[in-house]
Scaffold this active site. Structure first.
Site, PDB file in Angstrom:
ATOM      1  N   LYS A   1     -11.352  -0.636  -1.520  1.00  0.00           N
ATOM      2  CA  LYS A   1     -11.531   0.800  -1.580  1.00  0.00           C
ATOM      3  C   LYS A   1     -10.890   1.301  -2.868  1.00  0.00           C
ATOM      4  CE  LYS A   1      -7.747   1.447   1.687  1.00  0.00           C
ATOM      5  NZ  LYS A   1      -7.625   0.461   2.773  1.00  0.00           N
TER       6      LYS A   1
ATOM      7  N   ASP B   1      -2.675   6.588  -3.180  1.00  0.00           N
ATOM      8  CA  ASP B   1      -1.507   6.005  -2.514  1.00  0.00           C
ATOM      9  C   ASP B   1      -0.767   5.006  -3.407  1.00  0.00           C
ATOM     10  OD1 ASP B   1      -3.402   3.968  -2.434  1.00  0.00           O
ATOM     11  OD2 ASP B   1      -2.607   3.148  -0.565  1.00  0.00           O
TER      12      ASP B   1
ATOM     13  N   ASP C   1      -5.624   2.550  -3.773  1.00  0.00           N
ATOM     14  CA  ASP C   1      -6.938   2.376  -3.146  1.00  0.00           C
ATOM     15  C   ASP C   1      -7.309   3.515  -2.199  1.00  0.00           C
ATOM     16  OD1 ASP C   1      -5.117   1.611  -1.240  1.00  0.00           O
ATOM     17  OD2 ASP C   1      -6.069  -0.303  -0.765  1.00  0.00           O
ATOM     18  N   ARG C   2      -6.330   4.338  -1.810  1.00  0.00           N
ATOM     19  CA  ARG C   2      -6.657   5.455  -0.919  1.00  0.00           C
ATOM     20  C   ARG C   2      -6.830   6.752  -1.711  1.00  0.00           C
ATOM     21  NH1 ARG C   2      -3.293   5.009   4.701  1.00  0.00           N
ATOM     22  NH2 ARG C   2      -3.924   2.876   5.148  1.00  0.00           N
TER      23      ARG C   2
ATOM     24  N   SER D   1       0.818  -1.213   0.000  1.00  0.00           N
ATOM     25  CA  SER D   1       0.000   0.000   0.000  1.00  0.00           C
ATOM     26  C   SER D   1       0.854   1.267   0.000  1.00  0.00           C
ATOM     27  CB  SER D   1      -0.955  -0.053   1.184  1.00  0.00           C
ATOM     28  OG  SER D   1      -1.876   0.995   1.105  1.00  0.00           O
ATOM     29  N   HIS D   2       0.698   2.076   1.029  1.00  0.00           N
ATOM     30  CA  HIS D   2       1.357   3.370   1.099  1.00  0.00           C
ATOM     31  C   HIS D   2       2.726   3.290   1.768  1.00  0.00           C
ATOM     32  CE1 HIS D   2      -1.076   2.273   4.468  1.00  0.00           C
ATOM     33  NE2 HIS D   2      -0.177   2.870   5.223  1.00  0.00           N
TER      34      HIS D   2
ATOM     35  N   ASP E   1      -0.777   1.807  -3.977  1.00  0.00           N
ATOM     36  CA  ASP E   1      -1.499   0.814  -4.776  1.00  0.00           C
ATOM     37  C   ASP E   1      -2.855   1.319  -5.270  1.00  0.00           C
ATOM     38  OD1 ASP E   1      -2.468   0.843  -2.154  1.00  0.00           O
ATOM     39  OD2 ASP E   1      -3.208  -1.206  -2.292  1.00  0.00           O
TER      40      ASP E   1
HETATM   41  C1  G1P Z   1      -4.567   0.962   8.139  1.00  0.00           C
HETATM   42  C2  G1P Z   1      -5.831   1.781   8.289  1.00  0.00           C
HETATM   43  C3  G1P Z   1      -7.028   0.934   7.922  1.00  0.00           C
HETATM   44  C4  G1P Z   1      -6.857   0.371   6.518  1.00  0.00           C
HETATM   45  C5  G1P Z   1      -5.531  -0.360   6.409  1.00  0.00           C
HETATM   46  C6  G1P Z   1      -5.256  -0.817   4.986  1.00  0.00           C
HETATM   47  O1  G1P Z   1      -4.615  -0.151   9.013  1.00  0.00           O
HETATM   48  O2  G1P Z   1      -5.958   2.283   9.589  1.00  0.00           O
HETATM   49  O3  G1P Z   1      -8.191   1.731   8.012  1.00  0.00           O
HETATM   50  O4  G1P Z   1      -7.901  -0.500   6.203  1.00  0.00           O
HETATM   51  O5  G1P Z   1      -4.473   0.490   6.818  1.00  0.00           O
HETATM   52  O6  G1P Z   1      -5.156   0.255   4.104  1.00  0.00           O
HETATM   53  P1  G1P Z   1      -3.876  -0.171  10.452  1.00  0.00           P
HETATM   54  O7  G1P Z   1      -2.434   0.156  10.189  1.00  0.00           O
HETATM   55  O8  G1P Z   1      -4.525   0.928  11.240  1.00  0.00           O
HETATM   56  O9  G1P Z   1      -4.135  -1.529  10.986  1.00  0.00           O
HETATM   57 ZN    ZN Z   2      -3.390   1.251  -0.340  1.00  0.00          ZN
END
Ligand code: G1P
Ligand code: ZN
Length: 544
Positions: free
Chosen positions: A377, A278, A282-283, A113-114, A280
């Protein structure tokens, strides 16, 4: 080509977190590490024979190597067909779209992800099921269980598959289709939104926007959709070339990390609309001219205006938000007379509700918004939804928010993250909070009184599964809330998240600064957790 059976030993750290298995690249580079996890996925699926798998990732370092390994293991497992994104690229929402559109059995998405990328960065892998969504806990638990006693994996010995040419090839008995990474996704977006109206807005000379792809996966998607299909001027997309290390940045679309965009959007000559996505894809972050829209408010505004988009003109079946997300959308749901569900953190908890047709729209405070068009998302989708709303309403982002708060009241909201805290200190803070939870109800704090406090647990209304230990929450009688959680996606130490929210009905107070409006609650949260004394930190690492 020979099928090799490779003896291996279990790794004891392959438990998937909030969103799949995320580790440092160097961890994944250990011999057998990736292979073990992939074999555990295939073993948990039991019968892969002849089935179709989707495969792609956010393009970060190690993506290509991992794809070659997974293809050879998929062939050994007997998959009939694998759809692979061109050059190994599929954004997370695009992968979900492709799984659904092509009725695949499932998909493997390679992303952290990010989280920063590169040789010293993070890598990740997760499995999505046939509905296009992240595997439910039952499956991730089954995968983890398999990792614990894995003794061998199977792999085809073969040359690498060229990923840069669209079209079909074979690996043993298995068919591989290298597909355009953007096409299916872009088509779906055209079917959901009023592209004609958005095109008029974006190509005219009164409206100006920027989209920051942060050198991550959304670059090609944004170039195609925003600049090509919607006629936004070339240059609208910033940092649009995906790089294996994301340009050394931290592709998390928030006020801290999307600094190029934030600087532009808060400058004297700020464009009318700004957005970022972000690593990948999705954000999303939504900005107006010198104006930040919290993800929780964005969800509420989209819910209130959903009918303006052709794909949602019949209205919403219901909405869902993760527990720490502000209750702004609850107020819209109440006005629309539709159900609003509160789920634990993580997109996987929305899947059942969407599959059962109970909700159309879902969101998390962590810059995640999406709908039942897919089961992830979706960053660009949220941006297009906003553009659709702006094109129809012909108002600025700020005007839309002020009107929204005027009608529903404002839920002031902030999240304070303390990153890289010593794991044992973090555990200790949570354990202490846990014991507090039983004793707080009825207690006064300044002008407020605690209505309830608990460690959130969730019973899935569709399959009855129970998820416990999802965060400590304290609700006050006036609707204010404080939530404490430990992150389940980090790869170093622990991250403690403190979420704070207060409702304000008085329109005269809606333009206050958020940190100021929430100062007393932030003080209570700090005092209850003892975070500053116990960690020696004087302030959070990131405030959103
Ligand atoms: C974080 C975000 C959560 C999201 C996840 C994946 O998880 O808080 O809302 O679904 O990234 O993108 P966390 O690091 O809080 O477990
Ligand atoms: Zn992501």
């Amino acid at each position: 080509m020979t099928l090799r059976t490779v003896p291996t030993k279990p790794f004891d750290d392959q438990k998937p977190g909030t969103s799949g298995l995320r580790k440092k690249v160097s961890v994944f580079q250990q011999p057998h590490y990736l292979e073990n996890f992939v074999q555990a996925i295939f073993n948990a699926l039991e019968n892969c024979k002849g089935k179709t798998l989707v495969l792609g990732g956010d393009g970060r370092f190690y993506n290509r190597q991992a794809i070659q390994t997974i293809l050879k293991m998929a062939a050994a497992a007997g998959f009939g067909r694998v759809l692979v994104g061109h050059n190994g690229i599929l954004s997370t929402p695009a992968a979900s779209c492709v799984i659904r559109k092509h009725s695949a059995f499932g998909g493997i998405i390679l992303s952290a992800s990010h989280n920063p990328a590169g040789t010293d960065g993070d890598f990740g892998i997760k499995y999505n099921t046939t509905n296009g969504g992240p595997a439910a806990e039952k499956i991730t638990d089954a995968i983890y269980a398999r990792t614990r006693y894995l003794q061998r994996y199977y792999i085809l010995e073969a040359d690498d598959v060229p990923l840069d040419t669209l079209g079909q090839t074979r690996l043993g008995e298995m068919r591989i289709e290298i597909i355009d990474s953007v096409y299916d996704y872009a088509e779906m977006m055209e079917s959901l939104f009023n592209f004609a109206a958005i095109r008029q807005l974006c190509s005219g000379n009164t409206f100006n926007m920027r989209f920051d792809a942060m050198h991550a996966v959304t670059g090609p998607y944004a170039h195609e959709i925003l600049e090509k299909r919607l006629g936004a001027p070339v240059g609208t997309v910033m940092n649009g070339t995906p790089l294996e290390d994301f340009g050394g940045g931290h592709p998390d679309p928030n006020l801290t990390y999307a600094h190029d965009l934030v600087e532009t959007m808060f400058s004297a000559q700020a464009p009318d609309f700004g957005a970022a996505s972000d690593g990948d894809g999705d954000r999303n972050m939504i900005l107006g001219k010198r104006f930040f829209v919290t993800p929780s408010d964005s969800l509420a505004v989209i819910a209130a205006n959903a009918r303006l988009a052709p794909g949602y003109h019949r209205g919403l079946a219901g909405v869902a938000r993760s527990m720490p997300t502000s209750m702004a959308v609850d107020r819209v749901a109440q006005a629309l007379n539709i159900d609003c569900y509160e789920t634990p953190t993580g997109w996987k908890f929305f899947g059942n509700l969407m599959d059962a047709g109970r909700v159309t729209l879902c969101g998390e405070e962590s810059f995640g918004t999406g709908s039942s068009h897919i089961r992830e998302k979706d960053g660009l989708w949220a941006v297009l939804f906003w553009l659709n709303i702006l094109a129809v309403r012909q108002q600025s982002v700020e005007e839309i928010l002020l009107e929204h708060w005027g009608k529903y009241g404002r839920n002031f909201y902030t999240r304070h993250d303390y990153e890289n805290v010593d794991s044992s200190i973090a555990k200790d803070i949570m354990a202490q909070l846990h014991t507090h939870m039983a004793t707080l109800a009825g207690k006064p704090f300044g002008t407020r009184r605690v209505a309830y406090s608990d460690d959130f647990s969730y019973t899935d209304p569709i399959d009855g599964s129970v998820s416990t230990g999802q965060g400590m929450r304290i609700g006050f009688e006036d609707g204010a809330r404080i939530v404490f959680r430990l992150s389940g996606t980090g790869t170093e130490g622990a991250t403690l998240r403190i979420y704070v929210e207060a409702y304000e009905a008085d329109i005269a107070k809606h333009t206050q600064d958020t940190q100021h409006a929430l100062a007393d609650l932030i003080g209570i949260a700090n005092q209850l957790s003892g975070i500053r004394e116990k960690t020696g930190r004087t302030e959070p690492t990131v405030i959103t």
